[in-house]
Design an enzyme around this catalytic site. Structure first.
Site, short mmCIF file in Angstrom:
data_model
loop_
_atom_site.label_atom_id
_atom_site.label_comp_id
_atom_site.label_asym_id
_atom_site.label_seq_id
_atom_site.Cartn_x
_atom_site.Cartn_y
_atom_site.Cartn_z
N ASN A 207 0.87 -1.18 0.00
CA ASN A 207 0.00 0.00 0.00
C ASN A 207 0.90 1.23 0.00
O ASN A 207 1.52 1.55 1.02
CB ASN A 207 -0.89 -0.03 1.25
CG ASN A 207 -1.66 1.26 1.45
OD1 ASN A 207 -1.80 2.07 0.53
ND2 ASN A 207 -2.17 1.46 2.66
N LYS B 23 0.17 4.34 -0.25
CA LYS B 23 -0.40 5.57 0.33
C LYS B 23 -0.11 6.75 -0.61
O LYS B 23 -0.06 6.55 -1.82
CB LYS B 23 0.16 5.80 1.74
CG LYS B 23 0.03 4.52 2.59
CD LYS B 23 0.33 4.72 4.03
CE LYS B 23 0.14 3.39 4.76
NZ LYS B 23 0.33 3.48 6.17
N HIS C 243 -9.27 1.62 5.40
CA HIS C 243 -7.95 1.78 6.03
C HIS C 243 -8.09 2.77 7.20
O HIS C 243 -8.86 3.73 7.12
CB HIS C 243 -6.94 2.30 5.00
CG HIS C 243 -5.54 2.23 5.51
ND1 HIS C 243 -5.03 3.16 6.39
CD2 HIS C 243 -4.54 1.33 5.29
CE1 HIS C 243 -3.78 2.83 6.69
NE2 HIS C 243 -3.46 1.73 6.03
N GLU D 176 -6.33 5.10 8.12
CA GLU D 176 -6.09 6.51 7.75
C GLU D 176 -7.34 7.13 7.13
O GLU D 176 -7.61 8.31 7.31
CB GLU D 176 -4.87 6.60 6.81
CG GLU D 176 -3.58 6.37 7.58
CD GLU D 176 -2.45 5.78 6.76
OE1 GLU D 176 -2.50 5.80 5.52
OE2 GLU D 176 -1.50 5.26 7.39
N GLU E 67 -4.97 -4.64 10.90
CA GLU E 67 -3.92 -3.63 11.01
C GLU E 67 -4.10 -2.85 12.31
O GLU E 67 -4.79 -1.81 12.32
CB GLU E 67 -3.98 -2.65 9.84
CG GLU E 67 -3.76 -3.29 8.49
CD GLU E 67 -3.18 -2.29 7.50
OE1 GLU E 67 -2.10 -2.56 7.00
OE2 GLU E 67 -3.79 -1.24 7.28
N GLY F 286 3.12 2.19 10.63
CA GLY F 286 4.13 3.23 10.44
C GLY F 286 4.93 3.54 11.69
O GLY F 286 5.68 4.51 11.73
N SER G 169 3.91 -2.19 10.17
CA SER G 169 5.37 -2.32 10.33
C SER G 169 5.94 -3.66 9.89
O SER G 169 6.89 -4.17 10.49
CB SER G 169 5.78 -2.00 11.79
OG SER G 169 5.44 -0.66 12.10
N GLY H 75 5.23 1.29 4.44
CA GLY H 75 6.58 1.83 4.24
C GLY H 75 7.53 0.89 3.50
O GLY H 75 8.23 1.31 2.57
P1 PGA Z 1 3.26 0.28 7.52
O1 PGA Z 1 1.77 0.55 6.97
O2 PGA Z 1 3.73 -1.02 6.88
O3 PGA Z 1 4.07 1.45 7.03
O4 PGA Z 1 3.19 0.18 8.98
C1 PGA Z 1 0.84 -0.47 6.83
C2 PGA Z 1 -0.48 0.06 6.30
O5 PGA Z 1 -0.90 1.15 6.71
O6 PGA Z 1 -1.13 -0.58 5.46
#
Ligand code: PGA
Length: 246
Positions: A9, A11, A91, A93, A162, A168, A207, A229
């Site tokens: 993903n 983002k 998600h 976010e 998640e 993140g 993460s 990330g």
């Molecule tokens: P992250 O994000 O791997 O950077 O922690 C995961 C996500 O939000 O799908």
């Protein structure tokens, strides 16, 4: 047998040019028959479709809760479907920054299904909820509220657990807790969809990196990863894809 599903993903990252460069680097490697998916920004869907062909699946990160029409700035499921077969919905976010509640999420699921888009639905609790012992009730409520009364098959629904505190943050959920929650999610799916629960893939996200991928992906109820990330660099993402060989 549920095939492992490794999803990136991106983002709000990467220009179309940068996306193309990533794709070329990834395609230099032998990806075998693994299920790999990238969710770029809308503007990179077209160039990536041309480059990936069937080798890597593509997903939108979002879609409108409406059909085509006067909704400035939105992208409908019908328009998205021209370029990809998947869409990420719910998600954290989107839920937290853009205040998408369960009603909006259900509208988006409906639009995705009407347009034959496969859904990756994200779930997960925040830190306070985890600390207070409410994580299971919270996630169960998300599943029941978001998915009840819809009909799915094994291909058009994937869930992604998640935990918000792991996204993140570098603070990955330990494998025991991640496995326990994913098994619980499967049981909860059973109450809605019966035996289909055993065919629906459940991903872990938060993460995930090359160094912890094997630990998580070997858990019996974790069928893949949703990677933020670490999906931005082809070599790091490849380490996750090739977690078995590590
Ligand atoms: P992250 O994000 O791997 O950077 O922690 C995961 C996500 O939000 O799908």
């Amino acid at each position: 047998m549920r095939k492992k599903f490794i999803c990136g993903n991106w983002k709000m990252n990467k220009t179309a040019k940068e996306a193309e460069e990533f794709a070329r680097n990834l395609l230099e490697e032998d990806l075998g028959d693994k299920d790999i998916l990238i969710a770029p920004t809308f503007t990179s869907l077209y160039p990536l479709k041309e480059l990936f062909k069937a080798k890597v699946k593509l997903s939108a990160q979002n879609l409108a809760a409406y059909d085509d029409g006067a909704y400035t700035g939105e992208v409908s499921a019908r328009i998205v479907k021209e370029f990809c077969d998947y869409v990420i919905i719910g998600h954290s976010e989107r839920r937290n920054i853009f205040l998408e509640d369960d009603e909006i999420i259900r509208k988006k699921i409906k639009k995705a299904l009407e347009n034959n888009l496969k859904i990756i639905l994200c779930l997960g609790e925040d830190k306070e909820t985890r600390k207070s012992g409410g994580a299971y009730d919270f996630v169960k409520n998300q599943i029941l509220t978001d998915l009840k009364d819809f009909e799915f098959n094994k291909d058009n629904l994937t869930l992604a657990y998640e935990p918000i505190w792991a996204i993140g943050s570098g603070e990955v959920c330990n494998r025991e807790d991640a496995q326990k929650m994913c098994a619980f999610i499967r049981e909860t799916l059973g109450s809605l969809f019966g035996d289909l629960k055993d065919e629906i893939r459940i991903l872990y996200g938060g993460s995930v990196k090359g160094e912890n991928a094997k630990d998580l992906l070997e858990c019996p109820d974790i069928d893949g990863a949703l990677v933020g990330g670490a999906s931005l660099k082809a070599d790091e993402f490849l380490k996750i894809i090739n977690y078995k060989e590590k």
